[in-house]
Design a protein around this motif. Structure first.
Motif, short mmCIF file in Angstrom:
data_model
loop_
_atom_site.label_atom_id
_atom_site.label_comp_id
_atom_site.label_asym_id
_atom_site.label_seq_id
_atom_site.Cartn_x
_atom_site.Cartn_y
_atom_site.Cartn_z
N LEU A 6 54.94 42.39 7.65
CA LEU A 6 55.62 42.48 8.82
C LEU A 6 57.12 42.81 8.75
CD1 LEU A 6 54.22 39.18 10.77
CD2 LEU A 6 53.61 41.75 11.34
N ILE A 7 57.82 42.16 7.94
CA ILE A 7 59.12 42.44 7.51
C ILE A 7 59.47 43.99 7.23
CG2 ILE A 7 61.25 42.00 6.21
CD1 ILE A 7 60.21 39.80 8.15
N ASP A 8 58.15 44.57 6.68
CA ASP A 8 58.51 46.03 6.14
C ASP A 8 57.88 46.95 7.39
OD1 ASP A 8 59.35 45.19 3.73
OD2 ASP A 8 57.72 45.54 2.59
N GLY A 9 57.70 46.27 8.51
CA GLY A 9 57.27 47.09 9.57
C GLY A 9 55.80 47.06 10.12
N GLY A 10 55.02 46.16 9.42
CA GLY A 10 53.86 46.38 9.76
C GLY A 10 53.63 45.76 11.01
N ASP A 11 52.39 45.73 11.59
CA ASP A 11 51.87 45.47 13.03
C ASP A 11 51.46 43.77 13.07
OD1 ASP A 11 49.49 45.44 15.21
OD2 ASP A 11 51.35 46.52 15.77
N LEU A 12 51.78 43.20 13.77
CA LEU A 12 51.53 41.73 14.07
C LEU A 12 49.90 41.71 14.31
CD1 LEU A 12 51.93 38.82 14.34
CD2 LEU A 12 52.44 38.98 16.41
N ARG A 13 49.30 42.48 15.48
CA ARG A 13 48.04 42.41 15.77
C ARG A 13 47.18 42.87 14.57
NH1 ARG A 13 50.40 45.64 20.12
NH2 ARG A 13 50.25 47.52 18.70
N ASP A 14 47.47 43.61 13.65
CA ASP A 14 46.75 44.11 12.31
C ASP A 14 46.68 42.93 11.68
OD1 ASP A 14 46.55 46.64 13.60
OD2 ASP A 14 47.76 47.53 11.95
N GLN A 15 47.84 42.28 11.29
CA GLN A 15 47.86 41.17 10.34
C GLN A 15 46.97 40.11 11.00
OE1 GLN A 15 49.30 41.42 7.26
NE2 GLN A 15 49.66 43.65 7.80
N MET A 16 47.12 39.83 12.23
CA MET A 16 46.47 38.60 12.67
C MET A 16 45.03 38.95 12.83
SD MET A 16 47.82 35.84 13.07
CE MET A 16 46.21 35.06 13.74
N ALA A 17 44.47 40.25 13.03
CA ALA A 17 43.15 40.79 13.13
C ALA A 17 42.41 40.20 11.80
CB ALA A 17 42.93 41.99 13.32
N VAL A 18 42.89 40.73 10.69
CA VAL A 18 42.65 40.31 9.35
C VAL A 18 42.56 38.81 9.02
CG1 VAL A 18 42.90 40.73 6.92
CG2 VAL A 18 43.22 42.72 8.20
N LEU A 19 43.80 38.29 9.14
CA LEU A 19 43.85 36.68 8.90
C LEU A 19 42.74 36.07 9.97
CD1 LEU A 19 47.56 36.54 8.69
CD2 LEU A 19 46.11 36.18 6.88
N GLY A 20 42.64 36.43 11.24
CA GLY A 20 41.78 35.77 11.95
C GLY A 20 40.19 35.93 11.42
N ALA A 21 39.89 37.16 11.11
CA ALA A 21 38.61 37.76 10.42
C ALA A 21 38.17 36.71 9.32
CB ALA A 21 38.37 38.85 10.04
N VAL A 22 39.37 36.29 8.46
CA VAL A 22 39.08 35.54 7.48
C VAL A 22 38.79 34.12 7.52
CG1 VAL A 22 40.19 34.71 5.28
CG2 VAL A 22 40.29 36.96 5.79
#
Length: 192
Positions: free
Chosen positions: A170-186
């Protein structure tokens, strides 16, 4: 006007040193921050610094510990007690990603902290704060029968590392929704 007690003066001085240290460690990094600059920013003497902290690294450790405690408190505040265990994990995870985007937190806790204090000391700090909240959430979810029973320490370390890497993305410009989608799926994949 009432005079401050010794304890109040001590707490004020310590707070000024922590604030000045944090500001400089965030803006310049640990290596490029000197103690003369810290005391000048805090408008204190070097004697005051060394009265409270034996060296710059000890001040840095106190700044990191204070920051980690603030992150844990913000996560706990963001998670209502009324949520079911899995929803609480997801809400806490999103809160972590959000609060870690505050100016300088990722640098202090994920980059400079391990490099300056060493992995073992950072693990102690994480276990007392951020990873503690994650561990408690995972344990509550397992005890409620919502998650598969897995080794709690190993699961906390693995998920904690995933969350930390997501913060760096996220600090490098990633998308919060994408990160939460993956973490949520895990996390949802761990459900019974």
């Amino acid at each position: 006007m009432q005079r401050k007690t010794n304890r109040e003066r001590t707490e004020t001085t310590r707070a000024r040193l922590l604030e000045a240290g944090r500001a400089l460690f965030v803006s310049k990094g640990y290596a490029d921050t000197g103690t003369p600059e810290i005391v000048a920013t805090a408008d204190l003497t070097r004697g005051a610094l060394y009265h409270h902290f034996p060296d710059k690294q000890a001040l840095f450790a106190a700044v990191v510990e204070t920051e980690a405690a603030a992150v844990a408190a913000e996560i706990e505040q963001a998670v209502p007690m009324t949520l079911d265990a899995v929803s609480a994990l997801l809400t806490g995870g999103e809160a972590y990603l959000s609060v870690m985007q505050q100016q300088g937190r990722a640098r202090l806790l994920l980059l400079d902290g391990p490099s300056v204090l060493g992995r073992a000391r950072m693990d102690e700090i994480d276990d007392a704060h951020g990873n503690r909240t994650l561990r408690e959430g995972l344990e509550a979810a397992m005890n409620a029968g919502a998650l598969k029973p897995l080794p709690l320490d190993a699961l906390t370390v693995a998920l904690g590392a995933m969350f930390d890497r997501a913060v760096l993305a996220l600090i490098d410009g990633g998308d919060l929704r994408d990160q939460m989608a993956v973490l949520g799926a895990v996390i949802k994949g761990l459900q019974k």
